[in-house]
Design a protein around this motif. Sequence first.
Motif, short mmCIF file in Angstrom:
data_model
loop_
_atom_site.label_atom_id
_atom_site.label_comp_id
_atom_site.label_asym_id
_atom_site.label_seq_id
_atom_site.Cartn_x
_atom_site.Cartn_y
_atom_site.Cartn_z
N GLY A 213 -3.01 20.89 -4.17
CA GLY A 213 -1.76 21.23 -4.84
C GLY A 213 -1.96 22.32 -5.88
N SER B 143 -2.73 24.51 -9.08
CA SER B 143 -3.79 24.54 -10.07
C SER B 143 -3.17 24.80 -11.44
CB SER B 143 -4.81 25.62 -9.73
OG SER B 143 -5.43 25.31 -8.52
N ALA C 56 2.34 18.37 -4.33
CA ALA C 56 2.60 17.63 -5.58
C ALA C 56 3.47 18.38 -6.58
CB ALA C 56 1.28 17.24 -6.22
N LEU D 141 1.34 13.29 -4.93
CA LEU D 141 0.69 12.35 -5.83
C LEU D 141 1.68 11.24 -6.15
CD1 LEU D 141 -1.08 14.84 -8.29
CD2 LEU D 141 -1.93 13.91 -6.14
N LEU E 256 -5.69 8.63 0.04
CA LEU E 256 -6.98 8.98 -0.58
C LEU E 256 -7.40 7.93 -1.60
CD1 LEU E 256 -6.85 12.03 0.33
CD2 LEU E 256 -7.64 12.56 -1.96
N GLY F 90 -15.27 15.12 0.04
CA GLY F 90 -16.11 15.36 -1.12
C GLY F 90 -17.47 15.87 -0.72
N VAL G 63 -11.30 18.32 3.98
CA VAL G 63 -12.09 19.40 3.38
C VAL G 63 -11.24 20.24 2.44
CG1 VAL G 63 -13.44 21.47 3.92
CG2 VAL G 63 -13.55 19.47 5.44
N THR H 77 -12.77 22.41 -0.84
CA THR H 77 -13.43 23.60 -1.38
C THR H 77 -13.76 24.64 -0.30
OG1 THR H 77 -14.31 22.27 -3.18
CG2 THR H 77 -15.43 24.36 -2.74
N VAL I 267 -19.88 21.56 -3.61
CA VAL I 267 -20.21 22.32 -2.41
C VAL I 267 -19.93 23.83 -2.62
CG1 VAL I 267 -18.02 22.26 -1.14
CG2 VAL I 267 -20.14 21.80 0.08
C1 LIG Z 1 -7.94 23.36 -5.86
C2 LIG Z 1 -7.85 21.92 -5.49
C3 LIG Z 1 -6.63 21.28 -5.61
C4 LIG Z 1 -6.51 19.95 -5.23
N1 LIG Z 1 -5.28 19.36 -5.29
C5 LIG Z 1 -5.11 18.14 -4.75
C6 LIG Z 1 -3.81 17.57 -4.65
O1 LIG Z 1 -2.82 18.13 -5.09
N2 LIG Z 1 -3.70 16.37 -4.02
C7 LIG Z 1 -4.79 15.72 -3.49
O2 LIG Z 1 -4.64 14.69 -2.87
N3 LIG Z 1 -6.03 16.22 -3.63
C8 LIG Z 1 -6.21 17.42 -4.22
N4 LIG Z 1 -7.48 17.93 -4.31
C9 LIG Z 1 -8.64 17.15 -3.83
C10 LIG Z 1 -8.76 17.33 -2.32
O3 LIG Z 1 -7.73 16.60 -1.71
C11 LIG Z 1 -10.08 16.85 -1.71
O4 LIG Z 1 -10.22 15.46 -1.88
C12 LIG Z 1 -11.35 17.53 -2.18
O5 LIG Z 1 -11.15 18.91 -2.27
C13 LIG Z 1 -12.48 17.20 -1.21
O6 LIG Z 1 -13.71 17.60 -1.69
P1 LIG Z 1 -14.34 19.09 -1.46
O7 LIG Z 1 -13.60 19.97 -2.42
O8 LIG Z 1 -15.76 18.91 -1.79
O9 LIG Z 1 -14.09 19.46 -0.03
C14 LIG Z 1 -7.63 19.24 -4.73
C15 LIG Z 1 -8.87 19.89 -4.63
C16 LIG Z 1 -9.00 21.21 -5.01
C17 LIG Z 1 -10.34 21.87 -4.87
#
Ligand SMILES: Cc1cc2nc3c(=O)[nH]c(=O)nc-3n(C[C@H](O)[C@H](O)[C@H](O)COP(=O)(O)O)c2cc1C
Length: 382
Positions: free
Chosen positions: A26, A28, A55, A82, A179, A233, A254, A256, A344
């Motif tokens: 979502g 930043s 979100a 969320l 999640l 993660g 995924v 990042t 990562v």
């Molecule tokens: C820039 C960013 C924004 C994120 N925003 C949300 C979000 O709005 N809702 C959500 O469920 N997870 C969010 N996440 C977490 C991701 O859903 C996810 O669990 C996470 O990126 C997985 O790990 P990784 O970054 O190592 O791939 C966000 C992650 C990042 C990097």
Amino acid sequence: MSRPVLRTPLCDLLGIEYPVILAGMGSSGTTPAVARAELVAAVSNAGGLGVIGGAAFPPDELRREIRKVRDLTDKPFGVDLLLPTLGQLPPASGGGEGAGRDWRELVPGDIREFVLRLKRQFDLPDVQPEAMPRFTPDYIQRQMEVVLEERVPVFASGLGNPAPFVPDLHRQGARVIALVGNVKNARRVADGGADVVVAQGYDAGGHTGRIGTMSLVPQVVDAVAPTPVVAAGGIGDGRGLAAALCLGAVGVWVGTAFLVAEESPLDPELKQRILEASEEDTRVTRIYSGKTMRNITNPLIEEWERAGVPTLPFPFQGAIIREVTYAAQKAGRKELLMNPAGQVAGMVRRIRPAREILEDMVAQAAEVLARVLPSRVQASPP
Ligand SMILES: Cc1cc2nc3c(=O)[nH]c(=O)nc-3n(C[C@H](O)[C@H](O)[C@H](O)COP(=O)(O)O)c2cc1C
């Protein structure tokens, strides 16, 4: 080149070709959502599941984004919202206790003072963002109505328990993903009717829990069986995907690795910081939202953490820090902005099309699983 083959039960459940889901990333804070229509459609068109990071989209913008995805792909996709515990949220605007009051009146004086000091310390202009934090029960309810009205194929809750919405979602054939960061919440969402549980480990970018991915995934798999589990993660390439399958997951979620995709709308300067980051350049902090969130670290995070000043609960901390980040954005001080990314980040080195990121991940995982690992298993001598 022929397309790699790697199927798991997740593919049949969601109607996708590869067991790879784009995390619903979502907003930043001051920058818009990363998982928007172009990136979402690119991942879905490549055979994975794209998920809109919905979100921070007000309901009508969320509807527009969903329709944009439908213009760009006829493949399944999802929306991530969320769903924090409703009792912990500020009242709906226009009604309820505290309505009509400026939330800033409720912020303890020392925190307010500290925020103003930060603005002076970083030499930021005296500009004010809008007053009210967005996450109210009313706001979330209206977002969910859009998800239902638009008949989104997959709904994902990034926070909280989607149980209250599961019957309506299932009635119209949608799949529900939830999640979690620990076993207790995994059981709770599975009992609440989630079709897929995403076990998200500490390595992850964005909001994250305390348990490492490697430890969390098999424990969640055991706890919620037969509900399928997806790992999140720290998964950045095919080795990570193969490892997740070895831990008992049926796919990966995924974030990042797709943040730096060609189709990702992330600000180029923030993208560049991720490309240049090492595995040690992220830090978990509550300063941007009130919940633990992993970011590329920056001078604002370092200063708040050094000062040891407490943070406000979600979503009020997000509103108070906006006083600083909004001013930083106006002044072009991008080094102070929230830039969520996972550990990562240290192995993400190039901007590439989402399709290439996904296909390389799948091909490498297939190679590891079909050739590298079997070659390591020796028959024992008679
Ligand atoms: C820039 C960013 C924004 C994120 N925003 C949300 C979000 O709005 N809702 C959500 O469920 N997870 C969010 N996440 C977490 C991701 O859903 C996810 O669990 C996470 O990126 C997985 O790990 P990784 O970054 O190592 O791939 C966000 C992650 C990042 C990097």
